[in-house]
Design an enzyme around this catalytic site. Structure first.
Site, PDB file in Angstrom:
ATOM      1  CG  ASP A  56      -2.005  -1.057   1.142  1.00 55.33           C
ATOM      2  OD1 ASP A  56      -2.049  -1.762   0.119  1.00 55.33           O
ATOM      3  OD2 ASP A  56      -2.792  -1.170   2.096  1.00 55.33           O
ATOM      4  CG  ASP A  85     -12.614  -2.159  -1.712  1.00 55.19           C
ATOM      5  OD1 ASP A  85     -12.099  -3.273  -1.876  1.00 55.19           O
ATOM      6  OD2 ASP A  85     -12.168  -1.118  -2.228  1.00 55.19           O
TER       7      ASP A  85
END
Length: 257
Positions: free
Chosen positions: A8, A129
């Site tokens: 990330d 998500d």
């Protein structure tokens, strides 16, 4: 089943968030290229990159880091975060990225998704998500009224190569994957599903392996790799190619001989 390390990117650094909260970020490395190389050296055959700045800004921000990783390693890369128009998708493909992950536009611009799936066959992955079963968008800052399973069915119809399913409440928490939600999703679609969020141990990975026959083809692992709760070589031996339970016994050997 693939074990896919997550990198990330936030302001060019490798970080992990807790439940997608930008205010709860932990920096693991100032050099994401070194991190990528580390995972490849340990056996990773694919990497998952998320441009956290891009997800919030609505455009690709960490281009330099993505390009540097793509140039430095030999395994394919998937990238998500801020890919909300054709030019952004083309931009990451030009860097050497293999798959583009679309999230927000899957909810807001399904026509664009269809066009991109036609233009780049088998290279468009949809990132779903979910927060309490409903799809979150714009870097998880907003929650829609769209159900995750409904969106997955629609994206399969439009030509998506795969679905990455993330349970936000479990992401970065090491609390285990949401097996029931994954089972519901795989029952609704036939394209591959990659699980993400909450994987904390090899035991969690083995629980996902039980869903392989239903279409869960990989697991994205983030925090657990960085904390050492999961060692990548061990994870690959457990559920990856040539995993322990697939190795045939040595019939020439007898413990009674």
């Amino acid at each position: 089943m693939d074990v896919i390390p997550a990198i990330d990117l936030l302001e060019g650094r490798c970080v992990r968030l807790y439940q997608g909260d930008y205010e709860k970020s932990q920096v693991f490395s100032e050099n994401p290229v070194d991190v990528a190389q580390q995972w490849v050296d340990q056996g990773a055959t694919r990497l998952h990159l998320v441009d956290l700045d891009g997800a919030k800004a609505g455009k690709v921000v960490n281009l330099k880091a993505i390009e540097a990783i793509a140039q430095a390693i030999s395994v394919p890369i998937e990238v998500g975060g801020g890919l909300r128009d054709r030019s952004s998708v083309q931009q990451v493909f030009n860097l050497g990225v293999q798959w583009a992950i679309l999230g927000t536009v899957a909810v807001e611009q399904p026509q664009l998704v269809q066009e991109l799936c036609q233009e780049f066959p088998q290279q468009i992955i949809i990132g779903i998500d979910a927060r309490n079963g409903k799809v979150a968008t714009r870097g998880w800052l907003e929650t829609s009224e769209v159900l995750a399973t409904q969106l997955a069915v629609r994206m399969q119809e439009l030509g998506a190569a795969a679905i990455i399913y993330t349970d936000i409440h479990r992401d970065g928490t090491l609390s285990g994957p949401n097996i029931e939600a994954l089972r519901e999703l795989t029952n609704a679609i036939s394209i591959p599903v990659i699980a993400s969020g909450g994987v904390s141990s090899v035991t969690d990975l083995l629980s996902l392996l039980a869903l392989e026959a239903q279409g869960v083809t990989g697991a994205i692992v983030g925090r657990a790799l960085y904390t050492g709760d999961i060692l990548l070589p061990e994870a690959l031996r457990a559920i990856g190619p040539g995993r322990i339970q697939d190795v045939p016994p040595n019939l020439d050997f007898s413990s009674f001989a």
